[in-house]
Design an enzyme around this catalytic site. Structure first.
Site, PDB file in Angstrom:
ATOM      1  N   MET A 148       1.931  80.860  67.124  1.00 51.44           N
ATOM      2  CA  MET A 148       2.151  79.883  66.423  1.00 51.44           C
ATOM      3  C   MET A 148       0.696  79.252  65.733  1.00 51.44           C
ATOM      4  O   MET A 148       0.409  78.488  66.489  1.00 51.44           O
ATOM      5  CB  MET A 148       3.188  79.086  66.862  1.00 51.44           C
ATOM      6  N   MET A 179      12.630  83.408  62.557  1.00 54.89           N
ATOM      7  CA  MET A 179      12.934  81.394  63.470  1.00 54.89           C
ATOM      8  C   MET A 179      13.623  81.494  62.983  1.00 54.89           C
ATOM      9  O   MET A 179      14.209  80.936  62.068  1.00 54.89           O
ATOM     10  CB  MET A 179      11.726  81.126  62.796  1.00 54.89           C
ATOM     11  N   HIS A 212       9.057  85.392  76.736  1.00 56.29           N
ATOM     12  CA  HIS A 212       8.788  84.861  76.153  1.00 56.29           C
ATOM     13  C   HIS A 212       7.555  83.339  75.677  1.00 56.29           C
ATOM     14  O   HIS A 212       7.617  82.531  76.474  1.00 56.29           O
ATOM     15  CB  HIS A 212       9.904  84.167  75.547  1.00 56.29           C
ATOM     16  N   MET A 214       0.429  77.593  71.009  1.00 60.20           N
ATOM     17  CA  MET A 214       0.614  77.324  69.754  1.00 60.20           C
ATOM     18  C   MET A 214      -0.836  75.896  70.208  1.00 60.20           C
ATOM     19  O   MET A 214      -0.932  76.089  70.516  1.00 60.20           O
ATOM     20  CB  MET A 214       2.105  75.546  69.703  1.00 60.20           C
ATOM     21  N   ASP A 274      14.582  83.089  67.180  1.00 58.15           N
ATOM     22  CA  ASP A 274      14.001  82.114  68.339  1.00 58.15           C
ATOM     23  C   ASP A 274      14.483  80.697  67.757  1.00 58.15           C
ATOM     24  O   ASP A 274      13.784  80.715  66.313  1.00 58.15           O
ATOM     25  CB  ASP A 274      12.444  82.962  67.840  1.00 58.15           C
ATOM     26  N   GLY A 275      14.790  79.943  68.377  1.00 57.04           N
ATOM     27  CA  GLY A 275      15.222  78.825  68.367  1.00 57.04           C
ATOM     28  C   GLY A 275      16.706  78.634  68.707  1.00 57.04           C
ATOM     29  O   GLY A 275      17.535  79.075  67.520  1.00 57.04           O
ATOM     30  N   GLY A 276      16.899  77.011  69.349  1.00 55.47           N
ATOM     31  CA  GLY A 276      18.688  76.980  68.845  1.00 55.47           C
ATOM     32  C   GLY A 276      19.468  77.891  69.696  1.00 55.47           C
ATOM     33  O   GLY A 276      20.653  77.761  69.717  1.00 55.47           O
ATOM     34  N   HIS A 297       4.237  85.169  71.251  1.00 55.68           N
ATOM     35  CA  HIS A 297       4.323  84.453  70.062  1.00 55.68           C
ATOM     36  C   HIS A 297       3.258  83.061  69.289  1.00 55.68           C
ATOM     37  O   HIS A 297       3.442  82.121  70.350  1.00 55.68           O
ATOM     38  CB  HIS A 297       6.234  84.179  70.396  1.00 55.68           C
ATOM     39  N   SER A 322      11.932  81.525  77.247  1.00 56.77           N
ATOM     40  CA  SER A 322      11.359  80.930  76.746  1.00 56.77           C
ATOM     41  C   SER A 322      10.670  79.663  77.486  1.00 56.77           C
ATOM     42  O   SER A 322      11.165  78.952  77.879  1.00 56.77           O
ATOM     43  CB  SER A 322      10.867  80.678  75.375  1.00 56.77           C
ATOM     44  N   GLY A 335       7.212  75.111  66.956  1.00 54.51           N
ATOM     45  CA  GLY A 335       5.880  73.656  67.182  1.00 54.51           C
ATOM     46  C   GLY A 335       7.030  73.393  68.625  1.00 54.51           C
ATOM     47  O   GLY A 335       6.239  72.548  69.339  1.00 54.51           O
ATOM     48  N   PHE A 336       8.386  73.308  68.619  1.00 57.71           N
ATOM     49  CA  PHE A 336       8.791  71.954  69.638  1.00 57.71           C
ATOM     50  C   PHE A 336       9.777  72.862  70.043  1.00 57.71           C
ATOM     51  O   PHE A 336      10.694  73.787  69.465  1.00 57.71           O
ATOM     52  CB  PHE A 336       9.267  71.302  69.150  1.00 57.71           C
ATOM     53  N   GLY A 337      10.689  73.237  71.493  1.00 53.77           N
ATOM     54  CA  GLY A 337      12.067  73.286  71.835  1.00 53.77           C
ATOM     55  C   GLY A 337      12.883  72.696  71.985  1.00 53.77           C
ATOM     56  O   GLY A 337      12.233  71.547  71.645  1.00 53.77           O
ATOM     57  N   GLY A 338      14.186  73.330  71.939  1.00 56.95           N
ATOM     58  CA  GLY A 338      15.129  71.748  71.972  1.00 56.95           C
ATOM     59  C   GLY A 338      15.327  71.769  70.455  1.00 56.95           C
ATOM     60  O   GLY A 338      16.533  70.590  71.273  1.00 56.95           O
ATOM     61  N   GLY A 357      14.708  78.862  75.320  1.00 54.82           N
ATOM     62  CA  GLY A 357      14.686  78.113  76.252  1.00 54.82           C
ATOM     63  C   GLY A 357      14.985  77.235  76.639  1.00 54.82           C
ATOM     64  O   GLY A 357      15.662  77.217  78.182  1.00 54.82           O
ATOM     65  N   SER A 358      16.154  76.429  75.974  1.00 56.11           N
ATOM     66  CA  SER A 358      16.492  74.652  76.953  1.00 56.11           C
ATOM     67  C   SER A 358      17.469  75.467  77.418  1.00 56.11           C
ATOM     68  O   SER A 358      18.044  74.401  78.441  1.00 56.11           O
ATOM     69  CB  SER A 358      16.551  74.306  75.516  1.00 56.11           C
ATOM     70  N   ASP A 414       4.978  80.691  74.409  1.00 54.40           N
ATOM     71  CA  ASP A 414       4.835  80.311  72.702  1.00 54.40           C
ATOM     72  C   ASP A 414       3.706  79.788  72.404  1.00 54.40           C
ATOM     73  O   ASP A 414       3.059  78.645  73.336  1.00 54.40           O
ATOM     74  CB  ASP A 414       5.539  79.534  72.745  1.00 54.40           C
TER      75      ASP A 414
END
Ligand code: DX5
Ligand code: ZN
Length: 227
Positions: A68, A137, A33, A37, A175-177, A66, A8, A142-145, A197-198, A35
């Site tokens: 959003m 999800m 990926h 938004m 997706d996420g964390g 993706h 991402s 809405g946000f990475g990290g 991502g992060s 994102d």
């Protein structure tokens, strides 16, 4: 099916996306990926079709887009034309999800549906036979990290069961964390496309981070716990 990594770029330096993509690809990323938004469905604003078109020129692997955004029906054609190989839409904004999924397929892209953490798995029951993938999800979009929500692990298992029940071998994406420490759990639960991502771009060496994440994911799919 093996496990695939979707890097991402939300967590990358937007002034150097070409370099970020090249590093992730050298590390073995299977998808980029993207994102998207809109500042309405989610609080953040990121990028649109013109950026996807430029990314398409430099990426060797397919783009996993993706969306959003609140009215994806108005924009899917532009993203498909820009070169998105995969387009996923949130069930929360679509009363006519069946129509949207088939519209994405008619444009020649793979069609994915996305579930927010608070959206029940049953929301995709009637569409389970039609989708090319389901994105779970594991943070609020809405946000990475952000921090992985632990309940997502059983949700992946439930989505896998729902797809199997519909006779659909489509992969579950998460997706996420996600990082190299928790990836084994979600792979064991049935996730086969891993967004990160992060864990890739907020490190000193994104190429190496991609390689290590992929190795951890692949080790989990070949372990007995994953069978
Ligand atoms: C969140 C995005 C994710 C995000 C993941 O709204 O959909 O794709 O970039 O970033 P990390 O891996 O940092 O949680
Ligand atoms: Zn995403």
């Amino acid at each position: 099916m093996s496990v695939l990594i979707a890097a991402s770029i939300l967590a990358a330096d937007f002034a150097a996306l070409g370099d970020a993509i090249a590093a992730a690809e050298r590390g073995g990323a299977d998808f980029i990926h993207v994102d998207v938004m809109d500042g309405h469905f989610v609080p953040n604003i990121t990028m649109g079709p013109p950026v996807v078109k430029s990314l398409r020129r430099v990426a060797a692997v397919p783009l996993d887009v993706h969306l959003m955004i609140e009215e994806p029906d108005r924009h899917i054609e532009a993203f498909a034309d820009a070169g998105a190989a995969m387009i996923s839409v949130h069930v929360e904004v679509l009363p006519h999800l069946h129509r949207t999924v088939h519209a994405i397929k008619a444009l020649g892209a793979k069609a994915g549906v996305v579930l927010n953490p608070s959206t029940p798995v049953g929301a995709i029951l009637e569409i389970a036979a039609d989708v090319d993938y389901v994105l779970v999800m594991s943070v609020n979009p809405g946000f990475g990290g952000q921090t992985f929500i632990p309940r997502s692990e059983s949700k992946v298992r439930d989505v896998r069961g729902l797809l199997d029940g519909a006779g659909n071998h489509a992969p579950v994406e998460i997706d996420g964390g996600i990082d190299r420490h928790n990836v084994a759990r979600v792979v064991a639960a049935g996730a086969r496309i891993i967004v990160a991502g992060s864990a890739i771009f907020q490190t000193p060496d994104p190429e190496r981070a991609t390689r290590e994440l992929k190795a951890a994911a692949l080790a989990a799919v070949t372990s007995p716990a994953a069978r």
